[in-house]
Every structure is written in C-alpha cells, then in structure tokens.
Design a protein around this motif. Structure first.
Motif, PDB file in Angstrom:
ATOM      1  N   MET A   1       0.684  11.665  52.384  1.00 22.17           N
ATOM      2  CA  MET A   1       1.280  10.667  51.558  1.00 22.17           C
ATOM      3  C   MET A   1       2.628  11.382  50.242  1.00 22.17           C
ATOM      4  O   MET A   1       1.484  12.502  49.572  1.00 22.17           O
ATOM      5  N   LEU A   2       3.219  10.693  49.953  1.00 19.65           N
ATOM      6  CA  LEU A   2       3.944  11.325  48.436  1.00 19.65           C
ATOM      7  C   LEU A   2       4.043  10.925  47.453  1.00 19.65           C
ATOM      8  O   LEU A   2       3.367   9.605  47.157  1.00 19.65           O
ATOM      9  N   ASN A   3       3.258  11.834  46.249  1.00 24.85           N
ATOM     10  CA  ASN A   3       3.221  11.331  44.766  1.00 24.85           C
ATOM     11  C   ASN A   3       4.299  10.429  44.183  1.00 24.85           C
ATOM     12  O   ASN A   3       5.667  10.099  45.303  1.00 24.85           O
ATOM     13  N   ALA A   4       3.808   9.723  42.707  1.00 25.91           N
ATOM     14  CA  ALA A   4       5.320   8.817  42.240  1.00 25.91           C
ATOM     15  C   ALA A   4       6.327  10.092  42.060  1.00 25.91           C
ATOM     16  O   ALA A   4       7.653   9.242  42.314  1.00 25.91           O
ATOM     17  N   ASP A   5       6.283  10.947  41.834  1.00 22.04           N
ATOM     18  CA  ASP A   5       7.529  11.599  41.168  1.00 22.04           C
ATOM     19  C   ASP A   5       8.200  12.433  42.483  1.00 22.04           C
ATOM     20  O   ASP A   5       9.411  12.126  42.624  1.00 22.04           O
ATOM     21  N   GLU A   6       7.159  12.415  43.357  1.00 23.57           N
ATOM     22  CA  GLU A   6       7.945  12.394  45.119  1.00 23.57           C
ATOM     23  C   GLU A   6       9.260  11.766  45.443  1.00 23.57           C
ATOM     24  O   GLU A   6      10.143  11.577  46.218  1.00 23.57           O
ATOM     25  N   LYS A   7       8.481  10.357  45.375  1.00 27.14           N
ATOM     26  CA  LYS A   7       8.776   9.305  46.210  1.00 27.14           C
ATOM     27  C   LYS A   7      10.150   9.045  45.345  1.00 27.14           C
ATOM     28  O   LYS A   7      11.728   8.258  45.863  1.00 27.14           O
ATOM     29  N   GLU A   8      10.537   9.068  43.340  1.00 27.09           N
ATOM     30  CA  GLU A   8      11.533   9.347  42.265  1.00 27.09           C
ATOM     31  C   GLU A   8      12.812  10.157  43.392  1.00 27.09           C
ATOM     32  O   GLU A   8      14.088   9.365  42.811  1.00 27.09           O
ATOM     33  N   GLU A   9      12.066  11.009  43.280  1.00 28.39           N
ATOM     34  CA  GLU A   9      13.485  11.918  43.766  1.00 28.39           C
ATOM     35  C   GLU A   9      13.799  11.933  44.691  1.00 28.39           C
ATOM     36  O   GLU A   9      15.278  11.346  44.893  1.00 28.39           O
ATOM     37  N   LEU A  10      12.880  11.349  46.392  1.00 24.48           N
ATOM     38  CA  LEU A  10      13.670  10.642  47.303  1.00 24.48           C
ATOM     39  C   LEU A  10      15.270  10.142  46.866  1.00 24.48           C
ATOM     40  O   LEU A  10      15.796   9.329  47.917  1.00 24.48           O
ATOM     41  N   LEU A  11      14.290   8.626  46.459  1.00 23.42           N
ATOM     42  CA  LEU A  11      15.469   7.841  45.503  1.00 23.42           C
ATOM     43  C   LEU A  11      15.900   8.060  45.406  1.00 23.42           C
ATOM     44  O   LEU A  11      17.386   7.376  45.792  1.00 23.42           O
ATOM     45  N   ARG A  12      16.725   8.668  44.183  1.00 22.42           N
ATOM     46  CA  ARG A  12      17.525   9.242  43.840  1.00 22.42           C
ATOM     47  C   ARG A  12      18.485  10.190  44.770  1.00 22.42           C
ATOM     48  O   ARG A  12      19.603   9.909  44.930  1.00 22.42           O
ATOM     49  N   LEU A  13      17.925  10.860  45.158  1.00 20.34           N
ATOM     50  CA  LEU A  13      18.488  11.151  46.421  1.00 20.34           C
ATOM     51  C   LEU A  13      19.682  10.222  47.343  1.00 20.34           C
ATOM     52  O   LEU A  13      20.224  10.584  48.219  1.00 20.34           O
ATOM     53  N   ALA A  14      18.907   9.417  47.793  1.00 15.86           N
ATOM     54  CA  ALA A  14      19.303   7.983  48.973  1.00 15.86           C
ATOM     55  C   ALA A  14      20.523   7.926  47.985  1.00 15.86           C
ATOM     56  O   ALA A  14      21.423   7.315  48.830  1.00 15.86           O
ATOM     57  N   ALA A  15      20.661   7.800  46.833  1.00 16.37           N
ATOM     58  CA  ALA A  15      21.604   7.188  46.345  1.00 16.37           C
ATOM     59  C   ALA A  15      22.789   8.213  45.561  1.00 16.37           C
ATOM     60  O   ALA A  15      23.344   7.058  44.889  1.00 16.37           O
ATOM     61  N   SER A  16      22.931   9.453  46.266  1.00 15.54           N
ATOM     62  CA  SER A  16      23.912  10.376  45.787  1.00 15.54           C
ATOM     63  C   SER A  16      25.236  10.375  46.521  1.00 15.54           C
ATOM     64  O   SER A  16      25.179  10.489  47.657  1.00 15.54           O
ATOM     65  N   SER A  17      25.806  10.262  45.829  1.00 10.89           N
ATOM     66  CA  SER A  17      27.024   9.637  47.162  1.00 10.89           C
ATOM     67  C   SER A  17      27.341  11.630  46.945  1.00 10.89           C
ATOM     68  O   SER A  17      28.079  11.278  48.265  1.00 10.89           O
ATOM     69  N   SER A  18      27.081  12.363  47.130  1.00 13.45           N
ATOM     70  CA  SER A  18      27.987  13.190  47.357  1.00 13.45           C
ATOM     71  C   SER A  18      26.738  13.941  47.878  1.00 13.45           C
ATOM     72  O   SER A  18      27.472  14.673  48.863  1.00 13.45           O
ATOM     73  N   LEU A  19      25.342  13.899  47.816  1.00  9.18           N
ATOM     74  CA  LEU A  19      24.817  14.094  49.674  1.00  9.18           C
ATOM     75  C   LEU A  19      25.215  13.526  50.413  1.00  9.18           C
ATOM     76  O   LEU A  19      25.049  13.572  51.426  1.00  9.18           O
ATOM     77  N   LYS A  20      25.603  11.982  50.339  1.00 11.02           N
ATOM     78  CA  LYS A  20      25.843  11.408  51.328  1.00 11.02           C
ATOM     79  C   LYS A  20      27.518  12.050  51.642  1.00 11.02           C
ATOM     80  O   LYS A  20      27.846  12.048  52.572  1.00 11.02           O
ATOM     81  N   GLU A  21      28.270  12.453  51.027  1.00 14.91           N
ATOM     82  CA  GLU A  21      29.207  13.167  50.930  1.00 14.91           C
ATOM     83  C   GLU A  21      29.081  14.533  52.320  1.00 14.91           C
ATOM     84  O   GLU A  21      29.897  14.018  53.388  1.00 14.91           O
TER      85      GLU A  21
END
Length: 73
Positions: free
Chosen positions: A1-21
């Motif tokens: 199970m992910l804690n709240a901080d880990e969930k926030e980090e994953l959501l931030r990474l999912a929205a990252s255009s540089s990671l997608k690129e």
C-alpha cells in the motif's frame, strides 16, 4: 500500500511533461539485442545465456536422455 506522500509523488510524475518526453524517447530508440538484420541471432542469445549462467554461478545439470516414446503437442 502506498502512503499519501507516495501517491502525491506518483500523481506529480504522471503529470510531468519531461518524464513523458523521456519515455517517448526511450520507446522510439529501444532495440532487441538478439535481432540482427530482421532475424533472430541465436549465437548472441546463446552467448548471453552462457554468460548469465556463469554470472549467477549456475551449476549445469547432467544430461539425461528422454525416454518417452509417444510425445505429442
């Protein structure tokens, strides 16, 4: 199970255009090291398997011939 901080980090990474690129670049430039000129290079595969077995210190098993008389697929 992910804690709240880990969930926030994953959501931030999912929205990252540089990671997608970066992921698009990796996808476009990946290759299969066992395919040479559109054909599977068995020598490269066998060499890889031998070196991997040596790396993990795998003991080869002695050869035992198969004794089945009627083998069907």
């Amino acid at each position: 199970m992910l804690n709240a901080d880990e969930k926030e980090e994953l959501l931030r990474l999912a929205a990252s255009s540089s990671l997608k690129e970066d992921m698009r670049y990796l996808s476009a430039h990946r290759h299969n090291p066992f395919i040479k000129d559109g054909q599977v290079d068995m020598d490269a595969y066998i060499e890889f398997v031998q070196q991997f077995n040596e790396f993990i210190n795998h003991e080869p098993k002695p050869f035992k011939p198969m004794i089945d008389k009627d083998m069907r697929l």
